[in-house]
Design a protein around this motif. Structure first.
Motif, PDB file in Angstrom:
ATOM      1  N   ALA A 196     -40.081  37.334  19.394  1.00 33.57           N
ATOM      2  CA  ALA A 196     -39.932  38.762  19.071  1.00 33.57           C
ATOM      3  C   ALA A 196     -40.574  39.646  20.136  1.00 33.57           C
ATOM      4  CB  ALA A 196     -40.546  39.057  17.706  1.00 33.57           C
ATOM      5  N   ALA A 227     -36.867  49.531  16.376  1.00 34.71           N
ATOM      6  CA  ALA A 227     -37.712  49.319  15.202  1.00 34.71           C
ATOM      7  C   ALA A 227     -39.091  49.821  15.577  1.00 34.71           C
ATOM      8  CB  ALA A 227     -37.781  47.845  14.858  1.00 34.71           C
ATOM      9  N   LEU A 278     -46.809  46.706  15.898  1.00 36.53           N
ATOM     10  CA  LEU A 278     -46.039  46.080  16.974  1.00 36.53           C
ATOM     11  C   LEU A 278     -46.688  46.382  18.319  1.00 36.53           C
ATOM     12  CD1 LEU A 278     -42.456  46.950  15.730  1.00 36.53           C
ATOM     13  CD2 LEU A 278     -43.629  44.747  15.554  1.00 36.53           C
ATOM     14  N   LYS A 328     -46.035  46.739  21.969  1.00 39.76           N
ATOM     15  CA  LYS A 328     -45.025  46.846  23.027  1.00 39.76           C
ATOM     16  C   LYS A 328     -45.671  46.562  24.367  1.00 39.76           C
ATOM     17  CE  LYS A 328     -41.848  49.904  20.726  1.00 39.76           C
ATOM     18  NZ  LYS A 328     -40.933  51.013  20.809  1.00 39.76           N
ATOM     19  N   ASP A 334     -39.662  42.636  25.351  1.00 37.41           N
ATOM     20  CA  ASP A 334     -39.917  42.348  23.944  1.00 37.41           C
ATOM     21  C   ASP A 334     -38.555  42.192  23.281  1.00 37.41           C
ATOM     22  OD1 ASP A 334     -42.792  42.595  24.056  1.00 37.41           O
ATOM     23  OD2 ASP A 334     -42.476  44.747  24.308  1.00 37.41           O
ATOM     24  N   MET A 344     -37.156  41.555  20.528  1.00 41.38           N
ATOM     25  CA  MET A 344     -36.714  42.103  19.239  1.00 41.38           C
ATOM     26  C   MET A 344     -36.098  43.497  19.348  1.00 41.38           C
ATOM     27  SD  MET A 344     -40.174  43.338  17.279  1.00 41.38           S
ATOM     28  CE  MET A 344     -39.352  44.615  16.331  1.00 41.38           C
ATOM     29  N   PHE A 345     -36.359  44.191  20.454  1.00 41.10           N
ATOM     30  CA  PHE A 345     -35.785  45.537  20.593  1.00 41.10           C
ATOM     31  C   PHE A 345     -34.365  45.516  21.173  1.00 41.10           C
ATOM     32  CE2 PHE A 345     -40.463  46.173  20.893  1.00 41.10           C
ATOM     33  CZ  PHE A 345     -40.600  46.764  19.646  1.00 41.10           C
ATOM     34  N   GLU A 362     -32.709  40.951  14.848  1.00 42.40           N
ATOM     35  CA  GLU A 362     -33.842  40.247  14.244  1.00 42.40           C
ATOM     36  C   GLU A 362     -35.160  40.657  14.874  1.00 42.40           C
ATOM     37  OE1 GLU A 362     -31.679  38.744  16.230  1.00 42.40           O
ATOM     38  OE2 GLU A 362     -30.494  37.275  15.119  1.00 42.40           O
ATOM     39  N   MET A 363     -36.236  40.454  14.102  1.00 40.84           N
ATOM     40  CA  MET A 363     -37.572  40.538  14.664  1.00 40.84           C
ATOM     41  C   MET A 363     -37.984  39.105  15.047  1.00 40.84           C
ATOM     42  SD  MET A 363     -41.058  42.069  13.003  1.00 40.84           S
ATOM     43  CE  MET A 363     -40.825  43.783  13.351  1.00 40.84           C
ATOM     44  N   SER A 364     -38.378  38.304  14.098  1.00 39.59           N
ATOM     45  CA  SER A 364     -38.688  36.903  14.430  1.00 39.59           C
ATOM     46  C   SER A 364     -37.415  36.184  14.866  1.00 39.59           C
ATOM     47  CB  SER A 364     -39.259  36.190  13.208  1.00 39.59           C
ATOM     48  OG  SER A 364     -40.487  36.766  12.850  1.00 39.59           O
TER      49      SER A 364
END
Ligand SMILES: *Cc1c(COP(=O)(O)O)cnc(C)c1O
Length: 464
Positions: free
Chosen positions: A114, A325, A330, A332, A337, A339-340, A344-346
């Motif tokens: 993530a 998100a 979080l 950054k 990163d 997830m951006f 999904e995040m994980s």
């Protein structure tokens, strides 16, 4: 107060993970040794054993070895042999050794990709895989990539970005204000578009039926002259590699028109995007770099493990704002990163598998893999044609559609092939015809595998 300590977890903690991994290795070796003796699709006897798994969940735990032994005994023989050389069903890539071995190691790492802060190695290799792909596919330098489970999600992401862009063109912020009061936009796609494109359109609030289906030619390619006027309210979905015919839309002409009008173009390149990395076949994707976003599968043509898909978008801000998100926890970073760039995040660190696959092949290896799949598809088509089959498509990539005498005989033959154990392929319909669809997608497939498969098919056909 006495705090609880689980006797079961104590036992699990004390157990030897290395020993369990070693059993897994033995089982995997056993599987590999057996693979050429197995029916490609499991026989009924093996399938009956699936019932063995259907028990109530026991109260007491099992050891890793016990779980593994059960799975190997009843599960391995019921797996479909897609990692041998004679599976031609759907569009199913094999798994290259560089990626498989890296997957084993990285499963032990169990990284969450993530954020950079969660796994610098996952973030770094994802960034490198992103850079290599953009270079390999000759896409613009401004492109960024999101590593997702496959083209279904890649298309979902690409179309969300595209939808937002088109609404922005009309002065409306769909990401913020939703679609309830949104102005009307036009969505155009070819009549041969993949089912997952419709699925994505329904999820993102456009609606499956709220589209303009452009007529296609006999290969499933959009006929550019049949497109209604394109303007800044138009989202266009093109295709690189039809799941049936393997055909490619005419990116050059359509993207130029779209760019002039300020429209947005997403390309479903699940199968065919890799043609851009093959000198001899890159003519198929001429102008594809003029689109705005692309969905690409690793687990098909490129032979990465499941599940590996990538969405590439030309406009970083557009993609990141579509997938944004926020949360005060979080972290950054200056680095990527992941997830951006994805829903999904994980996420598992599948970018590492893409990195390993590309590194394991090199540029020349990717080029030769794609070219070989194409040549093998043509070889297969020719053997069947010589045996009296009709080949219904122009085999420009790795997909072949064959027809034998009538719809009924073709279906009867397909059933016999699927039960025969020698090779496996799936069917589809093409116009009014039932066809057998052959996808040559695994690096493992040799010319000998195709000889064996074609001979078997022709023998079965004679017996009908
Ligand atoms: C396979 C495929 C998809 C869907 O990709 P997944 O990786 O299965 O999600 C989309 N479009 C085309 C043309 C495909 O072949």
């Amino acid at each position: 107060m006495k705090y609880f300590e689980s006797p079961i977890l104590n036992k699990i903690r004390e157990s030897d993970t290395k020993e369990a991994l070693s059993y897994a290795k033995d089982a995997a070796f056993d599987y590999i040794d057996d693979i050429d003796k197995r029916a490609i699709f499991p026989e009924n006897e093996a399938l009956l054993n699936l019932a063995k798994f259907d028990t109530p969940l026991s109260l007491s735990p099992s050891t890793a070895k016990e779980v593994l032994e059960m799975l190997h005994k009843y599960g391995s023989p019921t797996s479909v042999v897609t990692t041998g050389g004679r599976y031609f069903g759907f569009v199913t890539g094999g798994i290259l050794p560089s990626a498989l071995t890296i997957k084993w190691l990285t499963d032990v790492w169990d990284q969450n990709s993530a954020l950079f802060a969660m796994s610098p190695i996952a973030s770094t290799l994802e960034t490198i895989a992103e850079k290599w792909m953009i270079d390999l596919l000759s896409l613009p330098n401004s492109c960024v990539a999101g590593f997702v489970s496959g083209s279904s999600t890649a298309t979902l992401v690409g179309l969300t970005a595209g939808r937002n862009k088109i609404y922005r063109n009309l002065g409306y912020d769909a990401a913020k204000d939703g679609l309830v009061n949104a102005p009307k936009i036009k969505v155009m796609l070819g009549a041969d578009a993949h089912a997952t494109v419709y699925k994505a359109l329904s999820i993102i609030g456009i609606g499956k039926e709220n589209v303009i289906k452009i007529p296609v030619d006999s290969e499933g390619r959009i006929i550019p002259e049949k497109m209604p006027p394109i303007s800044k309210d138009t989202l266009i979905i093109l295709q690189a590699g039809s799941v049936n015919s393997g055909a490619f839309d005419c990116f050059d002409i359509i993207c130029k028109k779209a760019n002039e009008a300020g429209a947005y173009v997403h390309v479903d390149g699940a199968i065919g995007m890799w043609a851009a990395a093959c000198k001899e076949l890159s003519y198929l994707v001429k102008g594809i770099e003029l689109a705005d976003s692309w969905s690409i599968d690793g687990h098909k043509t490129l032979n990465t493990p499941y599940d590996n898909g990538v969405v590439i978008c030309k406009d970083k801000e557009l993609l990141m704002s579509a997938m944004s998100a926020t949360g005060s926890y979080l972290i950054k970073s200056e680095n990527k990163d992941g997830m951006f760039y994805t829903p999904e995040m994980s996420r598992r660190a599948r970018g590492i598998e893409m990195w390993a696959t590309l590194k394991g092949l090199g540029k020349d290896g990717v080029d030769e893999l794609v070219l070989e799949l194409h040549h093998k598809a043509r070889y297969f088509a020719n053997l069947l044609k010589e045996g009296g089959f009709d080949v219904l498509n122009d085999v420009v990539f790795n997909q072949v559609m064959v027809y034998y005498k009538s719809n009924e005989t073709t279906l009867a033959l397909l059933e016999k092939i699927q039960k025969g154990g020698v090779c496996w392929m799936s069917g589809t319909t093409w116009g009014e015809k039932n066809v057998i669809r052959i996808s040559v997608s695994s690096y493992k497939t040799t010319y000998k595998d195709i000889d064996i498969s074609a001979k078997h098919i022709l023998e079965l056909a004679k017996m009908l």
